[in-house]
Design an enzyme around this catalytic site. Structure first.
Site, PDB file in Angstrom:
ATOM      1  N   CYS A 128       0.625  -1.047  -0.151  1.00 60.00           N
ATOM      2  CA  CYS A 128      -0.019   0.113   0.170  1.00 60.00           C
ATOM      3  C   CYS A 128       0.394   1.512  -0.012  1.00 60.00           C
ATOM      4  O   CYS A 128       1.888   1.531  -0.407  1.00 60.00           O
ATOM      5  CB  CYS A 128      -0.737  -0.332   1.213  1.00 60.00           C
ATOM      6  SG  CYS A 128      -0.691   0.036   2.627  1.00 60.00           S
ATOM      7  N   ASN A 183       2.657   1.686   4.572  1.00 55.72           N
ATOM      8  CA  ASN A 183       2.439   0.226   5.049  1.00 55.72           C
ATOM      9  C   ASN A 183       1.792   0.354   6.533  1.00 55.72           C
ATOM     10  O   ASN A 183       2.460   0.426   7.730  1.00 55.72           O
ATOM     11  CB  ASN A 183       4.027   0.110   4.877  1.00 55.72           C
ATOM     12  CG  ASN A 183       4.150  -1.857   5.649  1.00 55.72           C
ATOM     13  OD1 ASN A 183       5.615  -2.057   6.152  1.00 55.72           O
ATOM     14  ND2 ASN A 183       3.357  -2.276   4.932  1.00 55.72           N
ATOM     15  N   ASP A 187      -8.288   3.618   1.088  1.00 53.94           N
ATOM     16  CA  ASP A 187      -6.861   4.190   1.707  1.00 53.94           C
ATOM     17  C   ASP A 187      -7.995   4.542   3.143  1.00 53.94           C
ATOM     18  O   ASP A 187      -8.479   5.811   3.319  1.00 53.94           O
ATOM     19  CB  ASP A 187      -6.313   5.292   1.320  1.00 53.94           C
ATOM     20  CG  ASP A 187      -5.757   5.803   2.287  1.00 53.94           C
ATOM     21  OD1 ASP A 187      -5.099   5.273   3.919  1.00 53.94           O
ATOM     22  OD2 ASP A 187      -4.729   6.748   1.554  1.00 53.94           O
ATOM     23  N   CYS A 194      -1.693   0.657   7.406  1.00 53.44           N
ATOM     24  CA  CYS A 194      -3.276   0.202   7.464  1.00 53.44           C
ATOM     25  C   CYS A 194      -3.145  -0.611   6.783  1.00 53.44           C
ATOM     26  O   CYS A 194      -4.061  -2.153   7.332  1.00 53.44           O
ATOM     27  CB  CYS A 194      -3.666   1.853   6.980  1.00 53.44           C
ATOM     28  SG  CYS A 194      -3.835   3.584   7.824  1.00 53.44           S
ATOM     29  N   ARG A 195      -3.653  -0.557   5.032  1.00 48.98           N
ATOM     30  CA  ARG A 195      -3.922  -1.877   4.804  1.00 48.98           C
ATOM     31  C   ARG A 195      -3.175  -2.651   4.434  1.00 48.98           C
ATOM     32  O   ARG A 195      -3.766  -4.195   4.500  1.00 48.98           O
ATOM     33  CB  ARG A 195      -3.897  -1.120   3.047  1.00 48.98           C
ATOM     34  CG  ARG A 195      -5.820   0.125   3.072  1.00 48.98           C
ATOM     35  CD  ARG A 195      -5.497   0.802   1.869  1.00 48.98           C
ATOM     36  NE  ARG A 195      -4.488   1.024   1.243  1.00 48.98           N
ATOM     37  CZ  ARG A 195      -4.124   2.166   0.203  1.00 48.98           C
ATOM     38  NH1 ARG A 195      -5.330   2.316  -0.191  1.00 48.98           N
ATOM     39  NH2 ARG A 195      -3.543   3.508   0.410  1.00 48.98           N
ATOM     40  N   SER A 196      -1.618  -2.631   3.352  1.00 48.15           N
ATOM     41  CA  SER A 196      -1.081  -3.973   3.801  1.00 48.15           C
ATOM     42  C   SER A 196      -0.732  -4.895   4.648  1.00 48.15           C
ATOM     43  O   SER A 196      -0.465  -6.213   4.475  1.00 48.15           O
ATOM     44  CB  SER A 196      -0.008  -3.948   2.618  1.00 48.15           C
ATOM     45  OG  SER A 196       1.242  -2.691   3.187  1.00 48.15           O
TER      46      SER A 196
HETATM   47  P1  4NP Z   1      -1.910   2.854   4.149  1.00 47.79           P
HETATM   48  O1  4NP Z   1      -2.550   3.797   4.591  1.00 47.79           O
HETATM   49  O2  4NP Z   1      -1.413   2.800   2.905  1.00 47.79           O
HETATM   50  O3  4NP Z   1      -2.844   1.867   4.103  1.00 47.79           O
HETATM   51  O4  4NP Z   1      -0.507   2.682   5.149  1.00 47.79           O
HETATM   52  C1  4NP Z   1      -1.872   5.513   4.665  1.00 47.79           C
HETATM   53  C2  4NP Z   1      -1.333   5.220   5.577  1.00 47.79           C
HETATM   54  C3  4NP Z   1      -0.069   6.672   5.722  1.00 47.79           C
HETATM   55  C4  4NP Z   1      -1.109   7.679   4.794  1.00 47.79           C
HETATM   56  C5  4NP Z   1      -1.319   7.212   4.119  1.00 47.79           C
HETATM   57  C6  4NP Z   1      -1.969   6.553   3.516  1.00 47.79           C
HETATM   58  N1  4NP Z   1       0.127   9.704   4.687  1.00 47.79           N
HETATM   59  O5  4NP Z   1       0.132  10.076   3.920  1.00 47.79           O
HETATM   60  O6  4NP Z   1       0.794   9.073   5.926  1.00 47.79           O
END
Ligand code: 4NP
Length: 155
Positions: free
Chosen positions: A10, A13, A127, A15-17
């Protein structure tokens, strides 16, 4: 013994992955296939390298009976060689990973995770970072279904 190597990707790294990784590991273990797979996750960005997943992701997963054990890392060029399947969460992740290589044998490993399940009408995992608890639960349910479809296809 040959292992099938699966990488979930993602943006951050956190939340989703890491949740996809934990869910897929859980299903693989339940199926008695732990020794047949190598499973990891990473992000295209480097914002959260070396830190645990988002507290909201950890709490939501726990409520659903899943423990997450992961520290953030960024996607690296070596991952194109190491992994057999590189499953990304959204079209931006897809673009970010594909533009790192011009090799066909690398690019063909990269797919939208939700495109594996042909009964799923959507192909992106949203997201949840700026969302609410409801969004985290939605992501959990989407990833639970998507990782089940992935195991069905790979085993
Ligand atoms: P992820 O979510 O890609 O599912 O881990 C996010 C985590 C952090 C951010 C964006 C999306 N950020 O902008 O810090």
């Amino acid at each position: 013994m040959h292992k099938t190597k699966v990488l979930f990707v993602c943006l951050g790294n956190i939340c989703r992955s890491p949740l996809a990784e934990a869910l897929f590991k859980h299903k693989v273990t339940q199926a008695g296939l732990h020794d047949s797979f190598l499973i990891d996750s990473c992000g295209t960005a480097n914002y959260h390298v070396g830190i645990p997943p988002d507290a909201r992701t950890i709490a939501n997963a726990k409520q659903n009976g899943i423990d997450i054990n992961h520290l953030g890392r960024q996607f690296s060029m070596d991952d194109f060689e190491t992994f057999d399947h590189i499953l990304v969460m959204d079209k931006q992740n897809l673009k970010n990973v594909l533009r790192l290589t011009s090799k066909e044998q690398h690019q063909q490993k990269v797919k939208l995770l939700r495109s594996i399940d042909t009964s799923d009408d959507e192909n992106e995992v949203p997201d949840p970072y700026y969302g609410t608890e409801k969004d985290f639960q939605h992501v959990f349910e989407v990833l639970d279904k998507a990782t089940a479809a992935l195991l069905y296809q790979l085993k």
